[in-house]
Design a protein around this motif. Structure first.
Motif, PDB file in Angstrom:
ATOM      1  N   ALA A  73       0.842  -1.186   0.000  1.00  0.00           N
ATOM      2  CA  ALA A  73       0.000   0.000   0.000  1.00  0.00           C
ATOM      3  C   ALA A  73       0.884   1.245   0.000  1.00  0.00           C
ATOM      4  N   PRO A  74       0.493   2.284  -0.731  1.00  0.00           N
ATOM      5  CA  PRO A  74       1.291   3.513  -0.768  1.00  0.00           C
ATOM      6  C   PRO A  74       1.585   4.093   0.613  1.00  0.00           C
ATOM      7  N   THR A  75       0.652   3.941   1.542  1.00  0.00           N
ATOM      8  CA  THR A  75       0.844   4.516   2.884  1.00  0.00           C
ATOM      9  C   THR A  75       1.887   3.779   3.715  1.00  0.00           C
ATOM     10  N   THR A  76       2.342   2.615   3.244  1.00  0.00           N
ATOM     11  CA  THR A  76       3.352   1.872   3.993  1.00  0.00           C
ATOM     12  C   THR A  76       4.780   2.195   3.543  1.00  0.00           C
ATOM     13  N   LEU A  77       4.915   3.006   2.506  1.00  0.00           N
ATOM     14  CA  LEU A  77       6.236   3.383   2.010  1.00  0.00           C
ATOM     15  C   LEU A  77       6.811   4.516   2.846  1.00  0.00           C
ATOM     16  N   GLU A  78       8.127   4.661   2.819  1.00  0.00           N
ATOM     17  CA  GLU A  78       8.747   5.790   3.520  1.00  0.00           C
ATOM     18  C   GLU A  78       8.274   7.091   2.865  1.00  0.00           C
ATOM     19  N   PRO A  79       8.252   8.171   3.605  1.00  0.00           N
ATOM     20  CA  PRO A  79       7.797   9.442   3.032  1.00  0.00           C
ATOM     21  C   PRO A  79       8.708   9.893   1.891  1.00  0.00           C
ATOM     22  N   LEU A  80       8.110  10.359   0.827  1.00  0.00           N
ATOM     23  CA  LEU A  80       8.879  10.818  -0.328  1.00  0.00           C
ATOM     24  C   LEU A  80       9.803  11.970   0.043  1.00  0.00           C
ATOM     25  N   TYR A  81       9.388  12.810   0.988  1.00  0.00           N
ATOM     26  CA  TYR A  81      10.206  13.969   1.353  1.00  0.00           C
ATOM     27  C   TYR A  81      11.542  13.588   1.973  1.00  0.00           C
ATOM     28  N   GLU A  82      11.710  12.319   2.346  1.00  0.00           N
ATOM     29  CA  GLU A  82      13.018  11.876   2.837  1.00  0.00           C
ATOM     30  C   GLU A  82      14.014  11.692   1.692  1.00  0.00           C
ATOM     31  N   SER A  83      13.512  11.650   0.456  1.00  0.00           N
ATOM     32  CA  SER A  83      14.374  11.496  -0.715  1.00  0.00           C
ATOM     33  C   SER A  83      14.505  12.780  -1.534  1.00  0.00           C
ATOM     34  N   LEU A  84      13.421  13.541  -1.623  1.00  0.00           N
ATOM     35  CA  LEU A  84      13.432  14.815  -2.339  1.00  0.00           C
ATOM     36  C   LEU A  84      12.211  15.622  -1.940  1.00  0.00           C
ATOM     37  N   ASP A  85      12.188  16.884  -2.334  1.00  0.00           N
ATOM     38  CA  ASP A  85      11.082  17.781  -2.013  1.00  0.00           C
ATOM     39  C   ASP A  85       9.921  17.514  -2.978  1.00  0.00           C
ATOM     40  N   PRO A  86       8.820  16.922  -2.510  1.00  0.00           N
ATOM     41  CA  PRO A  86       7.699  16.601  -3.395  1.00  0.00           C
ATOM     42  C   PRO A  86       7.093  17.838  -4.063  1.00  0.00           C
ATOM     43  N   ASP A  87       7.042  18.964  -3.341  1.00  0.00           N
ATOM     44  CA  ASP A  87       6.491  20.183  -3.927  1.00  0.00           C
ATOM     45  C   ASP A  87       7.355  20.671  -5.082  1.00  0.00           C
ATOM     46  N   ALA A  88       8.673  20.570  -4.931  1.00  0.00           N
ATOM     47  CA  ALA A  88       9.588  20.983  -6.008  1.00  0.00           C
ATOM     48  C   ALA A  88       9.402  20.088  -7.235  1.00  0.00           C
ATOM     49  N   LEU A  89       9.222  18.789  -7.028  1.00  0.00           N
ATOM     50  CA  LEU A  89       8.993  17.874  -8.138  1.00  0.00           C
ATOM     51  C   LEU A  89       7.710  18.247  -8.877  1.00  0.00           C
ATOM     52  N   ASP A  90       6.643  18.520  -8.114  1.00  0.00           N
ATOM     53  CA  ASP A  90       5.365  18.895  -8.723  1.00  0.00           C
ATOM     54  C   ASP A  90       5.483  20.182  -9.528  1.00  0.00           C
ATOM     55  N   ILE A  91       6.208  21.152  -9.002  1.00  0.00           N
ATOM     56  CA  ILE A  91       6.369  22.433  -9.700  1.00  0.00           C
ATOM     57  C   ILE A  91       7.214  22.249 -10.964  1.00  0.00           C
TER      58      ILE A  91
END
Length: 107
Positions: A46-64
């Motif tokens: 399940a997606p909620t069981t994965l480590e937070p994406l922000y530990e690898s990169l800034d999710p907001d920056a990726l989206d922008i």
């Protein structure tokens, strides 16, 4: 999302070593969400069981960085972002492709 997984359906392991590909429309799914969804497919969790994406990169920056420009011109540059997420190499393209593959040195 269109799941174009490259893994075999006969592979019943929890985690695949084959790349997993998915195609998204950035106008309806944020790239950061697409990364989590595709990684979850790769590890069969399940997606909620994965480590937070922000530990690898800034999710907001990726989206922008990958947000749709609204331009249909073929002269618009394609943006590709690659990074490590957990034990996976992730590549995200501005055209909507997300590819998740196991790090070769980790597996």
């Amino acid at each position: 999302m269109t799941d174009e997984s490259e893994r075999s359906s006969a592979d019943e392991q929890d985690v695949t070593t084959e790349p997993v590909r998915a195609q998204y429309e950035w106008s309806s799914t944020a790239p950061s969400t697409a990364v989590i969804e595709t990684a979850a497919i790769a590890v069969n969790r399940a997606p909620t069981t994965l480590e937070p994406l922000y530990e690898s990169l800034d999710p907001d920056a990726l989206d922008i960085l990958l947000r749709p420009t609204g331009s249909a011109s073929s002269d618009v540059e394609t943006v590709t972002v690659s990074f490590n997420f957990a034990d996976w190499q992730v590549t995200v393209h501005s055209r909507g492709d997300v590819i998740v593959r196991a790090n070769s040195d980790e597996r």
